[in-house]
Design an enzyme around this catalytic site. Structure first.
Site, PDB file in Angstrom:
ATOM      1  N   ASP A  88       7.835   6.887  -2.308  1.00  0.00           N
ATOM      2  CA  ASP A  88       6.758   5.965  -2.640  1.00  0.00           C
ATOM      3  C   ASP A  88       5.548   6.796  -3.079  1.00  0.00           C
ATOM      4  O   ASP A  88       5.475   8.001  -2.806  1.00  0.00           O
ATOM      5  CB  ASP A  88       6.428   5.139  -1.390  1.00  0.00           C
ATOM      6  N   ASP A  90       1.711   5.409  -3.291  1.00  0.00           N
ATOM      7  CA  ASP A  90       0.445   5.113  -2.615  1.00  0.00           C
ATOM      8  C   ASP A  90       0.547   5.318  -1.105  1.00  0.00           C
ATOM      9  O   ASP A  90       1.498   4.853  -0.455  1.00  0.00           O
ATOM     10  CB  ASP A  90       0.021   3.671  -2.906  1.00  0.00           C
ATOM     11  N   ARG A 133      -3.521  -9.818  -6.760  1.00  0.00           N
ATOM     12  CA  ARG A 133      -4.506  -8.733  -6.811  1.00  0.00           C
ATOM     13  C   ARG A 133      -4.792  -8.310  -8.252  1.00  0.00           C
ATOM     14  O   ARG A 133      -5.946  -8.088  -8.621  1.00  0.00           O
ATOM     15  CB  ARG A 133      -4.014  -7.546  -5.985  1.00  0.00           C
ATOM     16  N   GLY A 177       5.519   0.610  -6.220  1.00  0.00           N
ATOM     17  CA  GLY A 177       5.075  -0.727  -6.580  1.00  0.00           C
ATOM     18  C   GLY A 177       3.741  -0.687  -7.289  1.00  0.00           C
ATOM     19  O   GLY A 177       3.180  -1.732  -7.642  1.00  0.00           O
ATOM     20  N   LYS A 221      13.275  -1.128  -5.360  1.00  0.00           N
ATOM     21  CA  LYS A 221      13.257   0.226  -4.798  1.00  0.00           C
ATOM     22  C   LYS A 221      14.634   0.581  -4.233  1.00  0.00           C
ATOM     23  O   LYS A 221      15.158   1.680  -4.459  1.00  0.00           O
ATOM     24  CB  LYS A 221      12.177   0.346  -3.721  1.00  0.00           C
ATOM     25  N   ASP A 244       5.587   4.122   3.202  1.00  0.00           N
ATOM     26  CA  ASP A 244       4.749   3.651   4.315  1.00  0.00           C
ATOM     27  C   ASP A 244       4.679   2.142   4.443  1.00  0.00           C
ATOM     28  O   ASP A 244       4.239   1.625   5.469  1.00  0.00           O
ATOM     29  CB  ASP A 244       3.326   4.176   4.138  1.00  0.00           C
ATOM     30  N   ASN A 247       7.491  -2.851   1.562  1.00  0.00           N
ATOM     31  CA  ASN A 247       8.327  -2.824   0.365  1.00  0.00           C
ATOM     32  C   ASN A 247       9.171  -1.556   0.266  1.00  0.00           C
ATOM     33  O   ASN A 247      10.047  -1.456  -0.595  1.00  0.00           O
ATOM     34  CB  ASN A 247       7.480  -3.004  -0.897  1.00  0.00           C
TER      35      ASN A 247
END
Length: 297
Positions: A88, A90, A133, A177, A221, A244, A247
């Site tokens: 991942d 972020d 968002r 994502g 993913k 983390d 997702n």
């Protein structure tokens, strides 16, 4: 010994006394234990053991070391070094949530970060939360993307993780994502072979408030992990996945070594392995790499 318990702490934070406490905890449950093997002085060590399930060893060691800044990963001794890394971005390879930071450029970081937090803990549907968002950023000038990138920092150990696995012949993929504007730059900077993410749509120099379909979310993913493993001709047991957020959980649970990294509570609770205190080099120690083998990207 057919299993190994790896202990990892921030540099200088692992002592022989801590190793002995973990070994005593395993022995109290009837495990046979071997001689500790230091992978990095005062930072990481392996404790071989047998006659105890990894889950039991993990729980016993964590209980014995409660309150100490030490990460614990129990697993089989065979096949520890993986041939595919899926990571991942972020709050994993970079220290921030890039969408939240982008929202800061529009003056609405707190509003968007609140949604991000709930989505990453599995309280909201990821795809719906992402569209919401992104919609709040409609009209933001695309120059805000560059400003956000200039403020983005890598997670400690990110370069070493990828450089070392690449040097050992592993394929390394960034699967996020987040957005291609950031994943492309992170992949190039860190050394990933490839990146997969979402695309922010823009027109006339401004964000449209939309993201291109299909959205890369939780299912995608996992599908990417399976597809890349198949392309490499390996089973999922030869893969490592790290993330983390909620997702990330499916790919973390499917990988041979799935690591929740400084993860949200729902992810940390469900993952078989987690790193709460150390940096990303912990994924290398979990694979049995020694400090002298770690490459610097």
């Amino acid at each position: 010994m057919d299993h190994v318990l790896t202990l990892v702490a921030p540099r200088g934070g692992l002592s022989s006394a801590t190793l002995h406490a973990a070994r005593d905890a395993l022995a109290a449950l009837g495990a046979a234990t071997g001689t500790p093997d230091w992978l990095s002085p005062e930072e990481a060590a392996d404790l071989p053991f047998a006659d105890l399930a990894p889950g039991q060893a993990d729980a016993a060691a964590r209980a014995a070391l409660e309150g100490q800044a030490v990460d614990v990963i129990a697993q089989g001794s065979a096949g520890r070094r993986k041939r595919l890394l899926i990571a991942d971005m972020d709050s994993t390879i970079v220290t921030t949530e890039t969408l939240d930071e982008l929202a800061g450029q529009a003056g609405i970081k707190d509003r968007i970060a609140a949604i991000t937090k709930r989505a990453m803990n599995g309280e909201l549907d990821f795809e719906g939360a992402l569209r919401e968002r992104v919609g709040m950023l409609k009209g933001l000038g695309v120059e805000a993307l560059q400003r956000t990138w200039e403020e983005t920092e890598l997670m400690p150990g990110a370069r070493e993780l990828v450089a070392t696995m690449r040097a050992s012949g592993a394929r390394c993929a960034l699967v996020s994502g987040g957005f291609t504007f950031f994943t492309g730059r992170v992949a190039a900077l860190v050394g990933f072979h490839e990146h997969h993410s979402n695309t922010l749509l823009e027109a006339d120099g401004r964000l449209t408030g939309h993201v291109a379909d299909p959205i890369l979310g939780r299912n995608a993913k996992l599908a990417t992990l399976k597809r890349l493993a198949a392309e490499e001709g390996i089973g999922l047991e030869a893969t490592v996945a790290v993330g983390d957020g909620a997702n990330d959980l499916d790919m973390i649970q499917a990988a041979g070594l799935g690591v929740a990294f400084r993860a949200k509570p729902v992810v940390a609770a469900a993952a078989r392995a987690r790193i709460d205190h150390g940096d990303l080099r912990g994924l290398l120690f979990a694979q049995g790499y020694r400090a002298a083998e770690i490459a610097h990207g």
